[in-house]
Design a protein around this motif. Structure first.
Motif, short mmCIF file in Angstrom:
data_model
loop_
_atom_site.label_atom_id
_atom_site.label_comp_id
_atom_site.label_asym_id
_atom_site.label_seq_id
_atom_site.Cartn_x
_atom_site.Cartn_y
_atom_site.Cartn_z
N ILE A 101 0.82 -1.21 0.00
CA ILE A 101 0.00 0.00 0.00
C ILE A 101 0.85 1.26 0.00
N ARG A 102 1.85 1.34 0.86
CA ARG A 102 2.63 2.57 0.98
C ARG A 102 3.61 2.75 -0.18
N LYS A 103 4.21 1.63 -0.65
CA LYS A 103 5.27 1.72 -1.67
C LYS A 103 4.90 1.01 -2.96
N SER A 104 3.69 0.47 -3.03
CA SER A 104 3.22 -0.25 -4.22
C SER A 104 4.24 -1.29 -4.67
N ASP A 105 4.72 -2.06 -3.71
CA ASP A 105 5.80 -3.02 -3.94
C ASP A 105 5.27 -4.25 -4.67
N ASP A 106 5.72 -4.46 -5.91
CA ASP A 106 5.26 -5.61 -6.70
C ASP A 106 5.74 -6.94 -6.09
N ALA A 107 6.95 -6.97 -5.57
CA ALA A 107 7.47 -8.20 -4.98
C ALA A 107 6.63 -8.64 -3.79
N ALA A 108 6.18 -7.67 -3.00
CA ALA A 108 5.32 -7.98 -1.86
C ALA A 108 3.99 -8.55 -2.34
N ALA A 109 3.44 -7.96 -3.41
CA ALA A 109 2.18 -8.46 -3.97
C ALA A 109 2.35 -9.89 -4.49
N ASP A 110 3.48 -10.15 -5.13
CA ASP A 110 3.74 -11.50 -5.64
C ASP A 110 3.74 -12.52 -4.50
N ARG A 111 4.34 -12.16 -3.37
CA ARG A 111 4.42 -13.09 -2.24
C ARG A 111 3.07 -13.32 -1.59
N ILE A 112 2.29 -12.26 -1.46
CA ILE A 112 0.95 -12.43 -0.88
C ILE A 112 0.07 -13.26 -1.80
N GLU A 113 0.15 -13.01 -3.10
CA GLU A 113 -0.69 -13.77 -4.03
C GLU A 113 -0.27 -15.24 -4.08
N ALA A 114 1.02 -15.50 -3.99
CA ALA A 114 1.47 -16.89 -3.97
C ALA A 114 0.93 -17.63 -2.74
N LYS A 115 0.81 -16.91 -1.65
CA LYS A 115 0.31 -17.49 -0.40
C LYS A 115 -1.20 -17.63 -0.41
N TYR A 116 -1.89 -16.62 -1.03
CA TYR A 116 -3.36 -16.61 -1.07
C TYR A 116 -3.80 -16.41 -2.52
N PRO A 117 -3.71 -17.43 -3.35
CA PRO A 117 -3.95 -17.27 -4.79
C PRO A 117 -5.38 -16.89 -5.17
N TYR A 118 -6.33 -17.09 -4.29
CA TYR A 118 -7.73 -16.77 -4.61
C TYR A 118 -8.20 -15.48 -3.93
N ALA A 119 -7.25 -14.68 -3.45
CA ALA A 119 -7.60 -13.51 -2.65
C ALA A 119 -8.47 -12.51 -3.39
N ILE A 120 -8.09 -12.17 -4.62
CA ILE A 120 -8.82 -11.13 -5.35
C ILE A 120 -10.24 -11.57 -5.66
N ASP A 121 -10.41 -12.79 -6.11
CA ASP A 121 -11.76 -13.27 -6.41
C ASP A 121 -12.60 -13.40 -5.14
N ALA A 122 -11.96 -13.77 -4.04
CA ALA A 122 -12.68 -13.84 -2.77
C ALA A 122 -13.13 -12.46 -2.32
N GLU A 123 -12.28 -11.46 -2.51
CA GLU A 123 -12.65 -10.08 -2.18
C GLU A 123 -13.82 -9.60 -3.05
N ALA A 124 -13.78 -9.96 -4.33
CA ALA A 124 -14.86 -9.57 -5.23
C ALA A 124 -16.19 -10.14 -4.76
N THR A 125 -16.17 -11.37 -4.29
CA THR A 125 -17.40 -11.99 -3.78
C THR A 125 -17.85 -11.34 -2.49
N GLU A 126 -16.91 -11.11 -1.57
CA GLU A 126 -17.25 -10.54 -0.27
C GLU A 126 -17.85 -9.14 -0.38
N TYR A 127 -17.27 -8.33 -1.27
CA TYR A 127 -17.71 -6.94 -1.37
C TYR A 127 -18.65 -6.69 -2.56
N HIS A 128 -19.07 -7.75 -3.24
CA HIS A 128 -20.00 -7.64 -4.37
C HIS A 128 -19.44 -6.73 -5.48
#
Length: 247
Positions: A101-128
């Motif tokens: 969030i603060r530095k828009s770090d792509d490497a950090a995003a890669d690591r979070i997505e590798a750990k939680y690969p369905y995060a974005i789609d789950a957020e889309a469902t949760e927040y409609h």
């Protein structure tokens, strides 16, 4: 003003602001949004723009605000939110979220997505979020300005102590890749916090989302940061003519 006080004021003002506009009058001490003055034709189609108050369903936008476009680094908001709310609660997740969030770090995003690969789609469902899809990776994900503005309004309304809001209030001057973070919705008056996104390949493409007292605002532009700033300020001058933008 401290973050906790600022966000609480944002929630309170947002409720009053939306109710005041619905009743045809100004609310609180803040200038009221004027939906009758909002003319989408003033905004080039290159830019999609959405404005929301903190009352569900109260807001305005360009005719293309629901258009599915590249999420760019705004996808990191969804990744960070999922990790904080549904992850393992580790200090590592929190550190990676802050870097996203603060530095828009792509490497950090890669690591979070590798750990939680369905995060974005789950957020889309949760927040409609109807225009938000992972598309096989955060860097290819899509969203709309309507979705981003709605998501951020929900965070402020339902979870005003979210670290995401604090991190948006304290962005690094330059992102991890050296990009200066200073355009678009961040240039609006009374903004407390902002997250930016941009494309590193192909034609210029940028996004930004911010929150302030009683509102969230998201923009996406097929163009440069300067073009987005121009388009956002033009729209805001119609919505809130009493308030001057930042220079």
């Amino acid at each position: 003003m401290g973050r906790r006080a600022g966000v609480v004021e944002t929630v309170a003002t947002g409720v009053g602001l939306a109710l005041g506009v619905c009743a045809g009058g100004a609310a609180s001490a803040q200038p009221a949004l004027d939906p009758g003055a909002f003319d989408s034709s003033r905004i080039p189609p290159r830019t999609s723009l959405s404005v929301r108050t903190l009352v569900p369903g109260a807001g305005w936008g360009t005719t293309n605000q629901h258009e599915e476009r590249a999420a760019l680094s705004l996808a990191k908001l969804y990744l960070a939110d999922y990790a904080l709310k549904h992850g393992d609660g580790s200090a590592e997740d929190r550190d990676l979220g802050e870097r996203m969030i603060r530095k828009s770090d792509d490497a950090a995003a890669d690591r979070i997505e590798a750990k939680y690969p369905y995060a974005i789609d789950a957020e889309a469902t949760e927040y409609h979020l109807r225009s938000t899809h992972s598309q096989g990776g955060w860097e290819f994900s899509t969203t709309s300005t309507a979705d981003v503005a709605d998501f951020l309004a929900a965070k402020i309304r339902d979870e005003p102590d979210s670290p995401i809001l604090a991190w948006m209030e304290q962005p690094a001057d330059r992102a991890a890749d050296g990009t200066r973070q200073d355009w678009g919705t961040a240039r609006l008056p009374q903004v407390y916090g902002t997250k930016w996104g941009w494309s590193d390949v192909g034609d210029p493409e940028v996004s930004s989302v911010s929150f302030g007292p009683g509102f969230t605002v998201a923009a996406h532009t097929y163009g440069t940061p300067e073009q987005q700033t121009e388009d956002v300020l033009a729209a805001w001058s119609a919505l809130m003519p009493e308030v001057n933008p930042k220079h």
